[in-house]
Write a protein that holds these residues in place. Structure first.
Motif, PDB file in Angstrom:
ATOM      1  N   VAL A   7      47.274  19.549  69.768  1.00 48.64           N
ATOM      2  CA  VAL A   7      45.877  19.805  70.096  1.00 48.64           C
ATOM      3  C   VAL A   7      45.247  20.566  68.927  1.00 48.64           C
ATOM      4  N   GLY A   8      44.078  20.076  68.544  1.00 46.62           N
ATOM      5  CA  GLY A   8      43.386  20.681  67.408  1.00 46.62           C
ATOM      6  C   GLY A   8      43.514  19.834  66.153  1.00 46.62           C
ATOM      7  N   ASP A   9      44.479  18.920  66.128  1.00 41.59           N
ATOM      8  CA  ASP A   9      44.638  18.043  64.960  1.00 41.59           C
ATOM      9  C   ASP A   9      43.520  17.011  64.943  1.00 41.59           C
ATOM     10  N   SER A  10      43.369  16.401  63.777  1.00 37.61           N
ATOM     11  CA  SER A  10      42.349  15.378  63.605  1.00 37.61           C
ATOM     12  C   SER A  10      43.001  13.998  63.668  1.00 37.61           C
ATOM     13  N   PHE A  11      42.293  13.033  64.191  1.00 43.34           N
ATOM     14  CA  PHE A  11      42.800  11.657  64.282  1.00 43.34           C
ATOM     15  C   PHE A  11      41.722  10.729  63.753  1.00 43.34           C
ATOM     16  N   ARG A  12      42.104   9.890  62.791  1.00 42.46           N
ATOM     17  CA  ARG A  12      41.129   8.968  62.208  1.00 42.46           C
ATOM     18  C   ARG A  12      41.313   7.585  62.821  1.00 42.46           C
ATOM     19  N   ALA A  13      40.231   7.101  63.399  1.00 45.75           N
ATOM     20  CA  ALA A  13      40.262   5.755  63.995  1.00 45.75           C
ATOM     21  C   ALA A  13      39.471   4.814  63.116  1.00 45.75           C
ATOM     22  N   ARG A  14      40.049   3.602  62.914  1.00 48.82           N
ATOM     23  CA  ARG A  14      39.352   2.597  62.089  1.00 48.82           C
ATOM     24  C   ARG A  14      39.152   1.340  62.903  1.00 48.82           C
ATOM     25  N   SER A  15      37.958   0.811  62.840  1.00 47.42           N
ATOM     26  CA  SER A  15      37.693  -0.477  63.470  1.00 47.42           C
ATOM     27  C   SER A  15      36.766  -1.237  62.547  1.00 47.42           C
TER      28      SER A  15
END
Lengths: 892, 232
Positions: A646-654
């Protein structure tokens, strides 16, 4: 003929039954490999055919990005205007409700049969095509009639024809007041169907063609003209544009040149990339197949090694004589290798056709799943052939070395040399070191990729070989612990069994080792399968009911909420996104699913178990952040495999859209991604969507610019019948883009059936492996008894009874079987533990070790049956002979 | 042997300068079989030299020893030692097969040898279908395949009855005479040794006497042998 070949043939023919047993063992392995390869190739051809149908001749494809998005005729004109474009064809896709009215005999319990008129209802994926251009780019498999050319014409697929000919309960409604005799009983050329629409009158269409059901197709398909579909949907939109390029044009360059014009709203890619996904998946399956082949033939080579080594021991005198009269060491080794190659070749000659025949028989029984029929996989045939001969040569290597070391003097003397303790200790040390190496390789690395590849290439073969070598020390341990009891039970003189075993521990030990692999495979398969059902599937809490559709709307929500048995709804959108976290890289690319919902209704309807945050305040804050946007929840498996917090960043690509989200919580997966994958929403049959992140519809609209609804969770009144509720939902939403509706219980049952079916198929592989081991070990036991005939002659001549001889041989067989079951079970359990480790590292799955007792007991019984079954007839045959006959086996 | 060091031979000076039928006699443990193994290049002496037909046998490499056993000598064993899965003809041809000889030539040669040794019509029979005497004759035919200058026979009649044994000793004598072969037979039986022209007596690993058998019968040989062994 070369002397080595002549000697090999005469040796093999002199022991026909034993040679045959070894050939059968290899043949079964070859049949298994060839059969599996052909089955896999057949499946791949089916999928490939479906992909070819979808892709056709097109080299470039333009598709809209995001759910609910479309292309326009302007986009089509732009593609046609490309200088490189030879042909550009647009296609539209929509989900439609379709109805067919027909006479029907209604059968109800406690009521007389009634002839009525019904309206069959179903949903289908409709393709709007340009009938003049479509055939130039893509073949459509017509089985009757033609493609539609006018807006009021339609071509349906065979699945729809079958479905309307035999409608299921809940998929039709009775039309009271209409002539029951009117019209045909099944749709066909010239008959009429109706497109059902929301708040508008149905549109009649005439069937002008029937197409073949696509491979693995579960959803009906139909074809209309572009205008015809536009009339139904009320929108003149395209779902994809396919482009055939002029000769000599590079598709990659064309894509790079024209991508920008479409910006972020459309994906322009080469069709080669689409098909390469299938190729990547096929390569992944082939890698797994190669590993399985290596294991299968390694097991066969163990059996051949033990069998031929026993033969070398038996023929020690003969080999010594050959050395006396001038045979070189190389010639003696070559004879053994030739025998091995002959056994491998004969096994392949029998097994490969058998395996291919089995695959064809399978295809003949599963025509729906394999409508393209069975395919002979040349790759599989070569693997089976190479594996069989390789197993023969590898198995003959040690006996060849032993034969080459035959000393003329030692072989001709009657001195027996007791086994050295040093060798046994060496086997124990090497075996344990190999097991330790396997554990270190699997449990050491934290990186899933490193762990997988080192396990596949070093750990797994090392583990097999390690357990094989441990056969001798484990046998001695079994003899020390259980030997006295078996000795007493079978009425043998004190220490007789112990002395016999300790005189030649290698033969008995390696015989037990040869038996273990089949049991190990069965233990591993059943434990894994059971764990998946109990530890993974059981944890999912699916919604009471749900509907799936390509493009459901808010009006569908309204209709559902208006139904009296519906207690609540929650709209969910499934947005595929890319990331690199999972799977075995260089084999398969895994996608994730961004599951967008309204947080308030979602948390009201679903029982979510929070992993993080752990406090109610933290969880409420996470929910609030979700509603605000820019935040996501991740599944527990995602966290384990990725190591995120929790607190981490997640990069989503579409497509060309990239966005960073903050992880605000970790939850157990609510199973939505399983449901979506199960019903194949989005038709991404080449991608693997196994993990989900959960976000808000607000983010979906603002970041990914999509408003479509793919899934609606429905809460049902517990007092209402599931089946009836679903039938009413289906009827009510036919015109609203519905693809399917189902209950949570239904999904779980069907997945359980799928896993169960897979388990049956995998178990048949294990049974095959046990049969292979069975035939091989039978040969070894028979050879072992026959090679000791002189010894038996000595025993009989000094007063041992026939019964004593038989009981001695059976006692030895019992110890061999005990050793085999211990080794096989231990190997299976270690294999499971390693598999679980890899599941955790690669996929974040946490499964427990709970070996199923019944299949293991069956495996144990099988091993005892084979071992004792092989020993008893040979024991009886040896006991029948007179002491003089037995002693005379020493001569010549 | 069994972990103990045993000096099987400790002083053997043996010279045979011409073909003929000769015997090595001695009691059990005298070293006669060990001597034969050394002469046949089945074993290597710790000290001393062995020369056969001008070749230094004691210095042969393993490959040379193998070739020596294949072409330059023949060996006949007490236990016949035929390959049970091969026919009589194939057993005779075996050394030629191992040497890669032409099959037609081998067939002609083996047929002639089997005929000569009274086994016409038995060439396709396997050893288990032959009597002991027939099996031993097949073994002799095998030893004669390459017409070697020397044949070693280790107690060749140890498994046969007296009548068959007599016939076999006469056969070996004929072979020595007609083929110009040196046949050296190891035996402990005076009835066998009497067929030989000279007997080398071994006792406790040493050659202690040489008996010329001309004019002696079996009883005479036995008496002379006992005298030699008592005297030393």
């Amino acid at each position: 003929m070369r002397p080595e070949l002549r000697l090999a043939i005469s040796t093999a023919l002199a022991r026909r039954s034993r040679t045959l047993l070894l050939i059968i063992a290899v043949a079964l392995s070859a049949a298994m490999i060839a059969g599996v390869a052909c089955a896999m190739a057949s499946v791949t051809r089916g999928v490939s055919a479906r992909l070819d149908e979808a892709v056709g001749r097109a080299e470039v494809r333009i598709t809209p990005v995001g759910s609910g998005k479309y292309l326009t005729t302007e986009d089509l004109e732009a593609a046609r205007a490309w200088p490189e474009s030879a042909l550009a064809v647009g296609r539209s896709t929509a989900s439609i409700g379709i109805a067919f009215r027909r006479p029907f005999v209604l059968e109800s319990p406690n009521k007389p049969r009634e002839r009525v008129r019904i309206e069959c209802l179903g949903t289908a994926t409709a393709f709007g095509i340009d009938p003049g251009l479509e055939p130039r780019i893509r073949g459509i498999n017509l089985v009757a009639g033609r493609l539609p050319e006018a807006p009021d014409e339609i071509a349906v697929d065979e699945g729809l024809v079958r479905g309307f000919t035999n409608p299921q309960r809940g998929a039709y409604r009775v039309l009271r007041g209409e002539d029951p005799a009117d019209g045909p009983e099944q749709p066909g050329l010239g008959t009429e169907v109706f497109i059902v629409r929301l708040l508008r009158s149905p549109i009649p269409l005439q069937i002008v063609g029937v197409t073949a059901q696509p491979p693995f197709g579960t959803r009906w398909q139909c074809h209309l003209t572009l205008e015809g579909l536009a009339r139904i949907t009320g929108q003149n939109r395209l779902s994809e544009i396919d482009v055939v390029l002029r000769d000599g044009t590079s598709p990659t360059e064309v894509v790079d040149r024209h991508r920008e014009r479409f910006g972020s709203r459309a994906l322009v890619q080469t069709t080669a990339r689409i098909t390469s996904d299938l190729d990547t998946n096929v390569r992944g399956a082939e890698l797994g197949f190669v590993l399985a082949t290596v294991m299968a033939f390694l097991s066969a080579s163990f059996i051949i090694a033990t069998g031929l080594s026993t033969g070398v021991t038996e023929r020690e005198r003969e080999l010594a004589l050959l050395r006396c009269i001038g045979a070189t060491r190389g010639q003696l080794a070559a004879v053994q290798l030739t025998i091995g190659a002959m056994i491998g070749g004969a096994g392949a000659a029998v097994g490969i056709p058998l395996g291919i025949a089995l695959a064809f028989a399978l295809a003949a029984n599963f025509t729906k799943e394999l409508p393209t029929g069975a395919v002979v996989s040349l790759f599989g045939v070569w693997m089976a052939l190479a594996g069989s001969i390789g197993a023969g040569l590898l198995g003959a290597a040690y006996p060849a070395w032993r034969a080459s070391r035959a000393s003329p003097l030692e072989g001709l003397s009657v001195r027996s040399v007791p086994p050295g303790r040093g060798m046994i200790l060496r086997l124990l040390t090497i075996g344990l070191c190999l097991l330790a190496l396997q554990v270190a390789i699997t449990f050491g690395p934290r990186d899933g990729q490193v762990a997988f590849w080192s396990y596949a290439t070093v750990g797994l073969p090392g583990m097999f070989i390690g357990y094989f070598l441990l056969g001798v020390p484990v046998l001695l341990l079994v003899e020390w612990s259980a030997g006295p009891a078996v000795n007493t039970l079978l009425g043998l003189p004190r220490n007789m069994l112990s002395r016999t075993i300790r005189a030649t521990p290698f033969r008995y030990g390696f015989t037990a080792s040869a038996m273990m692999s089949g049991l190990a495979i069965m233990v591993a398969i059943w434990t894994q399968g059971r764990s998946i059902v109990q530890d993974w599937l059981a944890k999912f809490e699916f919604p009471d009911a749900f509907v799936m559709g390509l493009n459901l709307t808010e009006s569908a929500l309204d209709k559902l909420n208006a139904m009296p048995f519906v207690t609540g709804t929650c709209a969910v959108t499934l947005q595929p996104i890319e990331q690199d976290a999972f799977g075995v890289r260089a084999i398969q690319r895994y996608k994730s699913m961004f599951m967008a919902f309204e947080p308030d209704s979602f948390f009201r309807m679903n029982r979510i178990t929070w992993i993080e945050p752990t406090t109610p305040e933290g969880q409420a804050e996470a929910q609030r952040r979700l509603g605000e946007g820019g935040a996501i929840l991740v599944a527990k498996e995602f966290q384990i495999a990725n190591g995120v917090r929790v607190g981490d960043s997640f990069r989503a690509r579409s497509g060309s859209i990239e966005h960073d989200f903050e992880i605000v919580g970790v939850v157990t997966s609510p199973g939505l991604e399983i449901v979506s994958k199960f019903f194949q929403v989005g038709e991404s049959f080449t991608d693997q969507a196994i993990h989900a992140v959960f976000g808000s519809r607000k983010d979906l609209k603002e970041v990914f610019r999509s408003e479509a609804i793919n899934l609606i969770q429905i809460g049902l009144d517990p007092g209402h019948d599931d089946g009836e509720a679903l039938a009413m939902i289906r009827t009510g939403l036919l015109d609203a883009g519905l693809l399917d509706a189902g209950s949570g219980r239904q999904v779980k049952e069907q997945i359980r059936e799928l896993i169960g079916g897979g388990l049956v198929i995998a178990s048949s592989v294990a049974v095959f492996a046990m049969l292979v081991a069975g035939f091989g070990v039978a040969n070894i036991i028979i050879a072992g008894v026959q090679s000791r005939r002189f010894e038996f002659g000595v025993l009989r001549s000094i007063g041992a009874t026939r019964g004593l001889l038989i009981r001695l041989i059976l006692a030895e067989a019992v110890l061999i079987a005990l050793t085999a079951v211990l080794l096989g079970t231990a190997l299976g359990v270690q294999g499971i533990a390693s598999g679980q480790r890899l599941d955790r590292l690669l996929f974040g799955l946490e499964l427990s070790v709970r070996p199923p007792l019944v299949p293991i007991a069956v495996g144990w019984l099988f091993i005892f049956a084979v071992t004792l079954g092989a020993a008893l007839p040979t024991a009886l045959s040896s006991a029948k002979r007179s002491p003089r006959e037995l002693l005379s086996t020493m001569r010549g | 042997m069994g972990g103990r060091e045993v000096e099987a031979l400790r002083g053997v000076d043996l010279t045979i300068e011409r073909p003929g039928f000769f015997a090595v006699m001695g009691q059990s443990g005298s070293g006669k079989t060990t001597l034969l193994h050394l002469l046949a290049a089945l074993d290597r002496p710790d000290a001393g030299e062995i020369h056969i037909a001008g070749r230094a046998i004691h210095a042969l490499t393993e490959a040379e020893a193998t070739g020596f056993r294949r072409r330059d000598i023949g060996i006949v064993f007490q236990q016949f030692n035929l390959i049970p899965t091969l026919s009589a003809r194939e057993n005779v041809e075996l050394p030629g097969m191992l040497a890669g000889e032409d099959q037609a030539h081998l067939a002609e040669r083996s047929g002639m040898l089997l005929d000569r040794l009274g086994l016409k019509g038995r060439d396709h029979h396997r050893p288990d279908a032959l009597s002991g005497g027939e099996q031993q004759r097949v073994a002799i035919a095998r030893a004669l395949l390459f017409s070697p200058p020397v044949i070693f026979a280790d107690e060749p009649t140890g498994s046969l009855d007296s009548g068959t044994s007599e016939r076999l000793w006469s056969l070996l004598k004929e072979v020595a005479g007609e083929c110009g072969t040196l046949v050296l037979m190891v035996t402990h039986e005076p009835a066998a040794a009497v067929h030989c022209e000279r007997i080398f007596v071994l006792r406790d690993g040493r050659m202690t006497a040489i008996i010329e058998t001309e004019g002696l019968d079996a009883a005479g040989v036995a008496a002379r042998y006992q005298h030699c062994t008592r005297a030393t």
